[in-house]
Motif scaffolding. Sequence first.
Motif, PDB file in Angstrom:
ATOM      1  N   UNK A 273     -13.811  38.026  58.104  1.00 42.58           N
ATOM      2  CA  UNK A 273     -13.688  36.867  58.988  1.00 42.58           C
ATOM      3  C   UNK A 273     -12.390  36.113  58.746  1.00 42.58           C
ATOM      4  N   UNK A 274     -11.933  36.067  57.494  1.00 46.28           N
ATOM      5  CA  UNK A 274     -10.692  35.357  57.190  1.00 46.28           C
ATOM      6  C   UNK A 274      -9.480  36.071  57.789  1.00 46.28           C
ATOM      7  N   UNK A 275      -9.481  37.413  57.711  1.00 44.12           N
ATOM      8  CA  UNK A 275      -8.390  38.165  58.344  1.00 44.12           C
ATOM      9  C   UNK A 275      -8.404  37.936  59.854  1.00 44.12           C
ATOM     10  N   UNK A 276      -9.603  37.905  60.446  1.00 46.09           N
ATOM     11  CA  UNK A 276      -9.699  37.661  61.891  1.00 46.09           C
ATOM     12  C   UNK A 276      -9.134  36.303  62.264  1.00 46.09           C
ATOM     13  N   UNK A 277      -9.415  35.299  61.451  1.00 47.25           N
ATOM     14  CA  UNK A 277      -8.911  33.959  61.745  1.00 47.25           C
ATOM     15  C   UNK A 277      -7.387  33.896  61.614  1.00 47.25           C
ATOM     16  N   UNK A 278      -6.823  34.608  60.643  1.00 44.74           N
ATOM     17  CA  UNK A 278      -5.361  34.649  60.518  1.00 44.74           C
ATOM     18  C   UNK A 278      -4.735  35.295  61.754  1.00 44.74           C
ATOM     19  N   UNK A 279      -5.386  36.333  62.263  1.00 50.46           N
ATOM     20  CA  UNK A 279      -4.845  37.031  63.425  1.00 50.46           C
ATOM     21  C   UNK A 279      -4.910  36.201  64.696  1.00 50.46           C
ATOM     22  N   UNK A 280      -5.737  35.160  64.713  1.00 53.52           N
ATOM     23  CA  UNK A 280      -5.814  34.285  65.889  1.00 53.52           C
ATOM     24  C   UNK A 280      -4.577  33.401  66.026  1.00 53.52           C
ATOM     25  N   UNK A 281      -3.804  33.297  64.964  1.00 51.78           N
ATOM     26  CA  UNK A 281      -2.601  32.459  65.005  1.00 51.78           C
ATOM     27  C   UNK A 281      -1.467  33.203  65.710  1.00 51.78           C
ATOM     28  N   UNK A 282      -0.931  32.599  66.742  1.00 53.44           N
ATOM     29  CA  UNK A 282       0.172  33.218  67.473  1.00 53.44           C
ATOM     30  C   UNK A 282       1.461  33.225  66.662  1.00 53.44           C
ATOM     31  N   UNK A 283       1.537  32.337  65.661  1.00 49.07           N
ATOM     32  CA  UNK A 283       2.761  32.242  64.859  1.00 49.07           C
ATOM     33  C   UNK A 283       2.673  33.036  63.553  1.00 49.07           C
ATOM     34  N   UNK A 284       1.708  33.965  63.439  1.00 49.57           N
ATOM     35  CA  UNK A 284       1.517  34.692  62.187  1.00 49.57           C
ATOM     36  C   UNK A 284       2.798  35.369  61.713  1.00 49.57           C
ATOM     37  N   UNK A 285       3.504  36.032  62.609  1.00 50.08           N
ATOM     38  CA  UNK A 285       4.693  36.788  62.202  1.00 50.08           C
ATOM     39  C   UNK A 285       5.888  35.888  61.885  1.00 50.08           C
ATOM     40  N   UNK A 286       5.765  34.592  62.134  1.00 49.17           N
ATOM     41  CA  UNK A 286       6.862  33.674  61.787  1.00 49.17           C
ATOM     42  C   UNK A 286       6.870  33.344  60.299  1.00 49.17           C
ATOM     43  N   UNK A 287       5.791  33.675  59.596  1.00 54.60           N
ATOM     44  CA  UNK A 287       5.735  33.458  58.151  1.00 54.60           C
ATOM     45  C   UNK A 287       6.239  34.710  57.436  1.00 54.60           C
ATOM     46  N   UNK A 288       6.986  34.491  56.372  1.00 56.37           N
ATOM     47  CA  UNK A 288       7.497  35.622  55.586  1.00 56.37           C
ATOM     48  C   UNK A 288       6.405  36.087  54.626  1.00 56.37           C
ATOM     49  N   UNK A 289       5.725  37.154  55.020  1.00 55.21           N
ATOM     50  CA  UNK A 289       4.640  37.713  54.215  1.00 55.21           C
ATOM     51  C   UNK A 289       5.026  39.092  53.678  1.00 55.21           C
TER      52      UNK A 289
END
Length: 522
Positions: A273-289
Amino acid sequence: MTANAILRTEVHFKDRMLQCFADRPKSVMDKLDGIIAQFGASVAVVDETRSVTYDELSARVDACAHQLQALGLVSGARVGLILSNRLEFVVSLLAVWRLGAVPVPMNVREAAPETAFILNDCSAAGLIFDPVHDRAIPSGTDVPDLKFRLEVGQIAPSLPQDTAFTAPPLDLAEDDMACILYTSGTTGKPKGAMLTHLGIIHSMLHYEHHLGVGPNDAALLVVPATHVTGLIGLVMVSLGAGAKLVMVEEFKTRAVLQVAEREKVSYTIMVPAMYNLLLLREDLTQFDLSAWRVGAYGGAMMPVATIEKLADLLPDLQLANAYGATETTSPTTIMPLGADQSYFDTIGKPVACAEVRIMTEDFVECNTGEVGEIWIRGPMVVSGYFNRPDATASEFVAGFWRSGDMGSMGADGFMRIFDRKKDVVNRGGYKVFSSEVENILMTHDNVAEAAVIAKPCPVLGERVHAVVCLKTAGSDAEALKALCYEKLSDYKVPESFSFSDTPLPRNANGKVLKRQLKEMFL
């Protein structure tokens, strides 16, 4: 621990013949003292306001142990911990171990009657708590035998001036109880699983062995440190590897991503569920991971769509499903890193020292590929349940723990899990035992029957749904919610209700037919 680690057969707990790592520390503090000596100047723990090195952490642990010693804590005594994901949790945990005592971590979301039961059941000598979790803190009259209570703000950050702390000489054996974690059984009555030094050490080494966790890693803790996954798979694995433990108290997607970027997080374990919630963010790829190399998960299967989207957005992230339980001190199986996506409907392969059997109800091993109950043996399996010889005898057979989960073993060594024999609702990784909630609902004067079932949820996997048959019209869902909230952890409280004006359907043995209830109401 290398991929070529040597295993040998040993006898532990009087009659269990187990495969063990030949080269290992004797106790948890033996392991951590070696790490402190080796990585003293490296960052050990980061929480939302502080950062400490291994040397600084050791000094804080000595100061807390000195306090606890002055309060009368002795080797073997139990100490309850009601603390969230913050530095003081780690300090308290290690300070208790430094004195040879036994920590009993408790979920901060539990209600006071639940924590009171645990403290009384294990005859706890003391309690270390954060007063902000007032709903979980029992009154003195409910836990009359506690010898001391220590608030988190009273934990000394350093030893008094001109005071030196010397750890008392301890005669610990590997098979000794190191920690108690309470887990509810199918009857809803919590049982204290006795984690041992042998088990914790082996689980730490299993994570190192299979996921390559080492001193260059930064481990993100967003699941509760009081759960076996957080406690063993993140807190102990990180500290035991000389890595950096990054603690976050509350899962908020933007804050988690900011912390992951800032601290260059490379390893974590979360529920799907936590991975799913992260994927809901449209700005996910703007963070340096880019440092994030291993994303382990457990508690539920990861949807294929989630796996594919993560692979697309975070191509350097290797997902690793892991299956385990409190009784197995966390991992029993781990997905091999780099495994083909065709195996992502499995729970991976058994860890190095685990023996797994798939058994029929008649105690006969299933053929390859056949579905049966998963039985588990290994040095990481707990010695039993505290003061519960009846439960220990019924759930442990020939050294194997009977998991209650239904699964199969393929010819390739990969395991699959299909269903739970135990009637459990899996709410985003939090296990909710239906009978426990049903027992509370049945205390209401106007409830004739109650059954709790899992309501499918695209985010959390499942939510708690109650089907209630009333004696007379009049009670409403909000009143029943309030009743449950008084007695239970908040995640156990039913979020939705159905009311039946006829008796609940039952089979010939009188058992409620929950599958039929799901068809009728969901």
